[in-house]
Structure formats: C-alpha cells, structure tokens
Write an enzyme that holds these catalytic residues in place. Sequence first.
Site, PDB file in Angstrom:
ATOM      1  N   LYS A  40       0.720  -0.853  -0.197  1.00  0.00           N
ATOM      2  CA  LYS A  40      -0.158  -0.195   0.206  1.00  0.00           C
ATOM      3  C   LYS A  40       0.555   1.378   0.270  1.00  0.00           C
ATOM      4  CE  LYS A  40      -0.461   1.693   4.957  1.00  0.00           C
ATOM      5  NZ  LYS A  40      -1.601   2.582   5.445  1.00  0.00           N
ATOM      6  N   HIS A  99      -2.097  -5.314   5.964  1.00  0.00           N
ATOM      7  CA  HIS A  99      -1.643  -6.018   6.606  1.00  0.00           C
ATOM      8  C   HIS A  99      -2.248  -6.484   7.646  1.00  0.00           C
ATOM      9  CE1 HIS A  99      -0.167  -2.102   7.877  1.00  0.00           C
ATOM     10  NE2 HIS A  99      -0.484  -2.853   9.411  1.00  0.00           N
ATOM     11  N   LYS A 123      -3.243 -10.121   9.618  1.00  0.00           N
ATOM     12  CA  LYS A 123      -3.805 -10.478  11.613  1.00  0.00           C
ATOM     13  C   LYS A 123      -4.712 -11.671  12.429  1.00  0.00           C
ATOM     14  CE  LYS A 123      -3.381  -5.345  13.114  1.00  0.00           C
ATOM     15  NZ  LYS A 123      -1.796  -5.371  13.580  1.00  0.00           N
ATOM     16  N   GLU A 154      -4.982   5.289  17.052  1.00  0.00           N
ATOM     17  CA  GLU A 154      -3.280   4.942  17.660  1.00  0.00           C
ATOM     18  C   GLU A 154      -2.795   6.415  18.603  1.00  0.00           C
ATOM     19  OE1 GLU A 154      -0.733   4.407  13.771  1.00  0.00           O
ATOM     20  OE2 GLU A 154      -2.898   5.541  13.276  1.00  0.00           O
ATOM     21  N   HIS A 199      -7.222   0.253   5.386  1.00  0.00           N
ATOM     22  CA  HIS A 199      -7.805  -1.275   6.768  1.00  0.00           C
ATOM     23  C   HIS A 199      -9.628  -0.917   7.386  1.00  0.00           C
ATOM     24  CE1 HIS A 199      -3.599  -0.678   6.201  1.00  0.00           C
ATOM     25  NE2 HIS A 199      -3.910   0.079   7.165  1.00  0.00           N
TER      26      HIS A 199
HETATM   27  P1  NAD Z   1      12.385   3.359   1.820  1.00  0.00           P
HETATM   28  O1  NAD Z   1      12.656   4.648   1.117  1.00  0.00           O
HETATM   29  O2  NAD Z   1      12.728   3.409   3.516  1.00  0.00           O
HETATM   30  O3  NAD Z   1      12.759   1.964   0.408  1.00  0.00           O
HETATM   31  C1  NAD Z   1      12.635   2.506  -0.644  1.00  0.00           C
HETATM   32  C2  NAD Z   1      13.431   1.117  -0.825  1.00  0.00           C
HETATM   33  O4  NAD Z   1      13.070   1.198  -2.776  1.00  0.00           O
HETATM   34  C3  NAD Z   1      15.194   1.146  -1.005  1.00  0.00           C
HETATM   35  O5  NAD Z   1      14.554  -0.127  -0.853  1.00  0.00           O
HETATM   36  C4  NAD Z   1      15.183   1.777  -2.275  1.00  0.00           C
HETATM   37  O6  NAD Z   1      17.044   1.322  -2.793  1.00  0.00           O
HETATM   38  C5  NAD Z   1      14.302   1.489  -3.434  1.00  0.00           C
HETATM   39  N1  NAD Z   1      14.947   2.160  -4.624  1.00  0.00           N
HETATM   40  C6  NAD Z   1      13.829   3.432  -4.833  1.00  0.00           C
HETATM   41  N2  NAD Z   1      14.266   3.348  -5.914  1.00  0.00           N
HETATM   42  C7  NAD Z   1      14.660   2.664  -6.719  1.00  0.00           C
HETATM   43  C8  NAD Z   1      14.760   2.183  -8.283  1.00  0.00           C
HETATM   44  N3  NAD Z   1      14.532   3.718  -8.473  1.00  0.00           N
HETATM   45  N4  NAD Z   1      15.203   1.108  -8.697  1.00  0.00           N
HETATM   46  C9  NAD Z   1      15.435  -0.387  -7.437  1.00  0.00           C
HETATM   47  N5  NAD Z   1      15.406   0.183  -6.958  1.00  0.00           N
HETATM   48  C10 NAD Z   1      14.998   1.369  -5.727  1.00  0.00           C
HETATM   49  O7  NAD Z   1      10.683   2.976   1.974  1.00  0.00           O
HETATM   50  P2  NAD Z   1       9.955   2.144   2.446  1.00  0.00           P
HETATM   51  O8  NAD Z   1       9.476   2.844   3.641  1.00  0.00           O
HETATM   52  O9  NAD Z   1      10.315   1.035   2.249  1.00  0.00           O
HETATM   53  O10 NAD Z   1       8.158   1.750   1.815  1.00  0.00           O
HETATM   54  C11 NAD Z   1       8.401   0.655   0.515  1.00  0.00           C
HETATM   55  C12 NAD Z   1       6.816   0.565  -0.084  1.00  0.00           C
HETATM   56  O11 NAD Z   1       6.382  -0.020   1.430  1.00  0.00           O
HETATM   57  C13 NAD Z   1       6.327   2.001  -0.579  1.00  0.00           C
HETATM   58  O12 NAD Z   1       5.419   1.453  -0.805  1.00  0.00           O
HETATM   59  C14 NAD Z   1       5.177   2.885   1.115  1.00  0.00           C
HETATM   60  O13 NAD Z   1       4.198   3.528   0.816  1.00  0.00           O
HETATM   61  C15 NAD Z   1       5.008   0.887   1.306  1.00  0.00           C
HETATM   62  N6  NAD Z   1       4.796   0.951   2.846  1.00  0.00           N
HETATM   63  C16 NAD Z   1       5.474   1.142   4.335  1.00  0.00           C
HETATM   64  C17 NAD Z   1       5.524   1.217   5.648  1.00  0.00           C
HETATM   65  C18 NAD Z   1       7.214   1.802   6.167  1.00  0.00           C
HETATM   66  O14 NAD Z   1       6.109   1.347   7.512  1.00  0.00           O
HETATM   67  N7  NAD Z   1       7.793   1.985   5.932  1.00  0.00           N
HETATM   68  C19 NAD Z   1       4.246   0.704   5.897  1.00  0.00           C
HETATM   69  C20 NAD Z   1       3.397   0.281   4.734  1.00  0.00           C
HETATM   70  C21 NAD Z   1       3.619   0.641   3.620  1.00  0.00           C
END
Ligand code: NAD
Length: 483
Positions: A148, A178, A182, A216, A240
Amino acid sequence: MVSRVIPVDPFDLVIFGGTGDLARRKILPGLFRRFCAGQMPQDAQIIGAARSDLDAAGFRDLVADAIAEFGGKTLAECGELPAFLDRLDYVTIDARGDDGWAELKTKMRKGVVAAYYFSVGPGLFGDIAKRLNSWGIADKNSRIVVEKPFGRDLASAQDLNASLAAEFDETQIYRIDHYLGKETVQNLMAIRFGNLLFEPLWNAQYIDHIQISVAESVGVGGRGAYYDKSGAMRDMVQNHLMQLLCLIAMEPPSKFDPDAVRDEKLKVIRALQPVAPHEIVRGQYGGNDGPSYRDDAGDPRSFTESYVALKTQIANWRWSGVPFYLRTGKRLKARTSEIAVVFKPLPHSIFDDVGEGGQNVLAIQLQPNEGITLDVTIKEPGPGGMRLAHVPLDMTFAETLGDEAEEAPDAYERLIMDVIRGNQTLFMRGDEVEAAWAWTDPIIDGWRDRHDVPKIYDAGSTGPEDALALLHRDGRRWRDLSV
Ligand code: NAD
C-alpha cells in the site's frame, strides 16, 4: 493446543526495495521468524534487489542489523541466524533502467515458487512489472506482491491496476493490506462462520449498530511529509477500516476460497451508502500545549486530517437501518483497535433492576492485545437479591492459547507465507480496491470543494467533540478508548 507449522514449498523471493524501511522493519525479520519456526524450507532463497550499491555480504550485514534492531527477544534467541543469512543474496538493480536485470535472471531457479515483492513506492510498480517480463524473468506461475498505498484515488488505482494487468494475471497479484493478516481478523471469519451461535443474530433484527475503532497514541512522527499528502481517510479508512467492515458485514461465502470471499466483500463495498457531510468529522491534533500535527507535518497551514469519524450504512436486507460507525486517529488517548458489535436491548425485561447498559456486545480486539469479549448479563453475586450485572466473557488469546498466541506469526509473516502457498484469500482484489476508492473519492472531493477545515483536538484525547455528537444524535455513544 499443539501448534502445527506446515513448511511451505521451496521458493525464490525477490524483495525489490530490500534495503528500505519496510523490508528492514517487517519483511526480513518476519521471514527470519518463519525460518526459526521451521516453516521456511532450508533451500529457500531471498534476493534483495534495490538501488543501493551492495554485494551479498553487505546485504547480509544489513539484514543481520535489521533483525537485531527490529526482531525482538525471541528472535535473538533463535540461533539460526547464520543459516538464515546463508539463504540471502543481493542484486543492485534500477527499476527504471537496464542495470541488474540480467543478473537477477541468472539467480532465479527453475521449478520453485517465484515471488516478487514490490516493497518500493507505487510509482515503480509498473516499471518493475514490465521489466520482469521483458527480461524474461517472470512467467505465468510467478507471483507479485504489492504494498500500500494502492493509489490515492479511483483514477490512480485504476492506472496502477492497468499497469499490473498489462503484465500479470489477477491470480498472480497479491495486494497487501496487513490488517488482513492479523490473527483476530481471520478469527472474525472463524467466529462468524465456524459457530452456529452468531450467524442467526447477525442482522438488522438483532444488531443495534457496529463500531470500528482504530486509535493510535503516536502522531505522524517522521512520516509527516508523506502523511500530509494522504490523511486518515486515505491512509486508514479506505483500506484497513473498509476491510474490517467487509469481514463483519459480508454474506457467508459458499466456501473459504479466495474469490468466494472476495466476491462477498466486494458486494458490501458496492452496497455502502454515500456519507453525507454532517455524518463525517475530520480532526487534526494540536491546539493545546501538546504536540501539533502541523508541526509534525512541517506545514503550518495544513488542512490534512489526522482523525476521521463517520457513520455509514449498507443498503441490503441484512443491514438495512444498522449504522456502522468508523473512527480512526492519531495522538489519541490510547493505542487500541477494536470492532464492537452492539446488540439491541432486550424487548422486555422481567427484572426490576436491570443495571446500567445491559446490551450484549461482542468486541473483537485487534490491538494491543488480540482477543474477543462478549458482554453478557448475569446475576450480581451475593445476597443482594436479583440484581443484574454486566460482565465480559473474556478470551484474550495470549492467556487462553498461551505460548501458541506468543508464537503466532505477525501479519506480514503470515501473508508472505500465503503468497508462497498461492492463497489470495487475505489479499485485496483489484476490483475491491477500486470500489473502495469509488466510495471514498466523493468524501475527499467534498472536503476539497467545500474548503473543509478539520476540527482541532487535543493530543491524548478521544478526538474532536463533534465526533461524540455523531453518536449522541442517535442516542448512542462511542466505546471507551482505554486499553
Ligand atoms: P524506503 O524509501 O525506505 O525504501 C525504498 C526502497 O526502494 C529502497 O530499498 C530503495 O533502494 C529502493 N528503490 C528506490 N528507487 C529505486 C529504483 N529506481 N530502483 C530500484 N530500487 C529502488 O521505503 P519503504 O518505507 O520501505 O516503503 C516501501 C513501500 O512500502 C512503499 O510503497 C510504502 O508506501 C510501503 N509501505 C511502507 C511502510 C513502512 O512502514 N515503511 C508501511 C506500509 C507500506
């Protein structure tokens, strides 16, 4: 009760964005936990694929650090870390270019399940899907997992669906919410459809109303700038809370099968009534001397909501006239999520002294403790005559199931194992997501068109006053938010 861990088939799992926040906090520690539990086959392969210039050894170090930081105590004691790290590999890849794809292809094995987890921003979903096919890496048996947010409105969700559908069949696409992973959420289905007791009462004749609360206690923290473009309606309600509502309200599917379940959920979303402006309250924390959303978001003029409360109805025979009250917010009094099914009052009481608030309530708690309570009326113990008391029959899973509840996989782990098993039941189908946006869009558009300003509420409170009025008007009140 003896826990049964059924190992999944051998697999290659590629995590695009394998160095990112989500991968480090949830996906990789979760996989390790499954490894320790004996659910992951010894020859599984996990390949990190991201832009960072790392080699396999560097990725293993990163994963070991992530597990130490986010894995918790039981993982530290598992002793399997070296064997798990051995299963890891890494490719530096550019989702929008040619780098890394040929190398990735050489690493994928034949004859094992191949899954590709898109743990990257949605802007890259289409690029990765296209390259997986144009480089001849994926085939019709491959599975893709997408995170998401799935769009920010109907049009963008349709675009995302189209970009994935151009490369993969719907049966290959696993959209993560997610919440659906649960334990208690799945228990919702077990309770409804595994017991004779509830289903006959599960309708407008016996149910007064339903409350779904996801509260939260933390604010938007470091995610402020991201969150400010989204808000509680997009971030929580559209996905959710909507999914929880579907599981509570859907008709019994003919079997526990992905499309049978998802067909019924879709019917619920399509039957949702539009929400009138006076039936929804937006809030934003701030106002007292405590933390302020606008500070956290870095925008002193932000009108983004950190809180939403709304009343909706489902236009079908089962639910006609039963209000569904939904609320979610940040920086509230407590971190607690529950679904409460409030039954109607008795049609007639034979007792003189019925005590306070004698309605049966089935409450399903999702956090902090997963469990279920059923409020029932009993005789107050002692010699005081026939006085009644209302007490909860309590089944907190951690107490009732002991170690088994402790060891239950968290949502991400369970969902990833479902991907490997090829079971889509707990993943959102493309048409479900679009239907949810079709219901959400007019609400958000209405706020924009009316220049709606969120009501300010104190951090640590139960939300804006107007949200209380939403139920008071109907002669009801929200359940307590304390844990
Ligand atoms: P982040 O910015 O921490 O990580 C992004 C990752 O993508 C990195 O590993 C980076 O190297 C890679 N990346 C970016 N551009 C790239 C490219 N052009 N080619 C290859 N790799 C590339 O982001 P995140 O927080 O891990 O989130 C990832 C996804 O999960 C997003 O869609 C976010 O909305 C979703 N998400 C994250 C969370 C969270 O808790 N972090 C929760 C729910 C959903």
